[in-house]
Design a protein around this motif. Structure first.
Motif, short mmCIF file in Angstrom:
data_model
loop_
_atom_site.label_atom_id
_atom_site.label_comp_id
_atom_site.label_asym_id
_atom_site.label_seq_id
_atom_site.Cartn_x
_atom_site.Cartn_y
_atom_site.Cartn_z
N LEU A 73 0.81 -1.23 0.00
CA LEU A 73 0.00 0.00 0.00
C LEU A 73 0.84 1.27 0.00
O LEU A 73 0.32 2.36 -0.22
CB LEU A 73 -0.98 -0.01 1.18
N ALA B 35 -3.25 -5.75 0.87
CA ALA B 35 -4.06 -4.82 1.68
C ALA B 35 -5.48 -4.90 1.17
O ALA B 35 -5.70 -5.27 0.01
CB ALA B 35 -3.55 -3.38 1.52
N VAL B 36 -6.43 -4.53 2.03
CA VAL B 36 -7.80 -4.45 1.53
C VAL B 36 -8.02 -3.09 0.85
O VAL B 36 -8.68 -3.00 -0.17
CB VAL B 36 -8.85 -4.72 2.66
N GLY B 37 -7.43 -2.03 1.42
CA GLY B 37 -7.55 -0.69 0.82
C GLY B 37 -6.66 -0.62 -0.41
O GLY B 37 -5.55 -1.15 -0.40
N LEU C 13 -8.73 -9.29 7.49
CA LEU C 13 -8.22 -8.35 8.49
C LEU C 13 -9.31 -7.59 9.24
O LEU C 13 -9.03 -6.71 10.04
CB LEU C 13 -7.24 -7.36 7.83
N HIS D 247 0.47 2.61 11.82
CA HIS D 247 -0.29 1.83 10.82
C HIS D 247 -0.14 0.31 11.06
O HIS D 247 0.33 -0.42 10.19
CB HIS D 247 0.18 2.20 9.39
N SER E 223 -3.74 -3.94 11.12
CA SER E 223 -3.94 -5.33 10.64
C SER E 223 -2.82 -6.26 11.11
O SER E 223 -2.73 -7.40 10.65
CB SER E 223 -4.02 -5.34 9.11
N MET F 69 -3.36 -12.32 4.68
CA MET F 69 -3.23 -11.31 3.63
C MET F 69 -2.22 -11.75 2.57
O MET F 69 -2.44 -11.59 1.36
CB MET F 69 -2.79 -9.96 4.23
#
Ligand SMILES: NC(=O)C1=CN([C@@H]2O[C@H](COP(=O)(O)OP(=O)(O)OC[C@H]3O[C@@H](n4cnc5c(N)ncnc54)[C@H](O)[C@@H]3O)[C@@H](O)[C@H]2O)C=CC1
Ligand SMILES: O=C(O)C(=O)CO
Length: 388
Positions: A72, A96-98, A121, A322, A325, A334
């Motif tokens: 990310l 990452a999900v984002g 996550l 950050h 997760s 992930m």
């Protein structure tokens, strides 16, 4: 263009047919096994610097590359997607999900599938948001620093008095997977009432709060309640704790700005474990200075890895790097999902029909389904969908 400099890598299964690059070493071994058992030559970047530049990644892609697992912190746009296409690649997955670091339209133009890692996550990230809430409410970091500084000389009625959560209102902005999981934790764990704002109705969350409220009432306790707010401002005005869980896009950039800070309660707690730019961080620093009883718990920052000037001096802010997760199970999951997104696309597998149900891919003892767990531009690329 300047010649990209050579970059250090670790190679697995050198004779594999498909060349897959991971821009970082990732937790666990299963993702490595899944790729190498399926005829991939895996190259993991071992460069010590934390954030790779576009030029670094161009050097990693090289002349021939089937797919890349990226992070990310990287800027995935036209330059990288066109280079990946020229190298014969068709697959990229964020670990990452984002995926606000990814220009999905540029990927579409170059026919590259873009994967992300939803679901795995959700609870871990919600637990960190809950941790930040508690740390802010009970002034845990300030109190820890006080102890270590040798300042504790006995119990006092006024020492580090904070906020009781029970019976207060938790406000959630973005009640998707993570926002809903966080809401449930705060409601069930601390008997808070809910007010939320989302573009969509969070029906399952509403049903949960109703049922839990009925349970409490049947036990002679004060029931919890829920409200779906018509505007975000309603949440900001009413809630004692506000946690931000939307995606970052142009509708949520600087969603928390000076005007909206001004309508929040003076003793409110604001938590952000979504993306830094959802808050105007310079405005937040001013608000924290002017309102010493207002507290904030931040996992993400507008200009990561930096904090805006003054934030580090604020006692009413709890800040972590950050890590929302960062549980072992989640990070290994992930890695697995990111690797399977890339592998599945290379192998021509269809896309899994429900990115919220990724458990079948995570079972250590079973072969994962022949599908890509989550491809965000599947529709735009016309990729087939797997039958569940
Ligand atoms: N700090 C960290 O380490 C982590 C951060 N995240 C961030 O959390 C975000 C959410 O993740 P999930 O819950 O899995 O995604 P999700 O897609 O399930 O939930 C996002 C929700 O935001 C809502 N939303 C979108 N625009 C909105 C707006 N303008 N106002 C209010 N709500 C809006 C959507 O309708 C959706 O319900 C990710 O996109 C990522 O940026 C995710 C995991 C870890
Ligand atoms: O998955 C994400 O979006 C993160 O921010 C890191 O887990």
């Amino acid at each position: 263009m300047a010649m990209a400099k050579p970059i250090s890598i670790e190679v697995w299964n050198p004779s594999g047919k498909y060349r897959v690059v991971s821009t970082k070493s990732m937790p666990g071994m299963r993702w490595i096994r899944l790729l190498t058992d399926n005829d991939c030559r895996l190259e993991i970047c071992t460069e010590p610097k934390t954030i790779l530049s576009v030029d670094d990644i161009l050097a990693l892609i090289g002349d021939r590359c089937d797919g890349v697992i990226g992070q990310l912190t990287e800027d995935w746009g036209e330059v990288l997607f066109s280079a990946l296409k020229r190298a014969g690649g068709t697959a990229f997955s964020n670990m990452a999900v984002g995926y606000n670091n990814v220009d999905v339209e540029a990927a579409n133009r170059n026919g590259i599938a873009v994967g992300n890692t939803p679901g795995v996550l959700t609870e871990t990230t919600a637990e960190l948001a809950a941790s930040l809430t508690l740390a802010a409410a009970r002034r845990i970091v300030e109190a820890d620093q006080f102890m270590r500084a040798g300042l504790y000389d006995g119990w006092l009625p006024h020492l580090f008095v904070g906020n009781l959560l029970k019976g207060q209102t938790v406000g959630v902005i973005g009640a998707g997977r993570i926002g809903s999981a966080y809401a449930r934790m705060m409601i069930e764990g601390f008997k808070m009432n809910l007010i939320y704002y989302d573009l969509y109705q969070a029906t399952r969350l509403e049903k949960f709060v109703t049922a839990y409220g009925e349970f409490l009432k049947a036990n002679g306790e004060q029931p919890v309640t829920w409200k779906r707010a018509a505007t975000m401002e309603d949440v900001l005005r009413e809630a004692d704790v506000i946690s931000l869980h939307p995606v970052l896009d142009k509708t949520t950039y600087h969603l928390i700005n000076p005007e909206r800070l001004a309508i929040m309660k003076k003793e409110a707690i604001l938590v952000n474990a979504s993306r830094g730019p959802v808050i105007d961080e310079a405005a937040l620093v001013e608000h924290l200075k002017a309102n010493p009883m207002f507290r904030v718990g931040l996992d993400v920052f507008e200009d990561e890895p930096y904090m805006k000037p003054g934030l580090a001096d604020m006692k009413n802010a709890v800040v972590v790097p950050h890590i929302a997760s960062a549980s072992k199970w989640t990070r290994e999951g992930m890695s697995t999902l990111a690797a399977l997104n890339v592998l599945g696309k290379i192998k021509g597998y269809p896309v899994w029909g429900n990115p919220n149900q990724v458990e079948p891919f995570l079972n250590e003892n079973a072969t994962p389904p022949p599908a890509c767990p989550s491809i965000v531009n599947a529709k735009q690329l016309g990729l087939p969908s797997a039958k569940l």
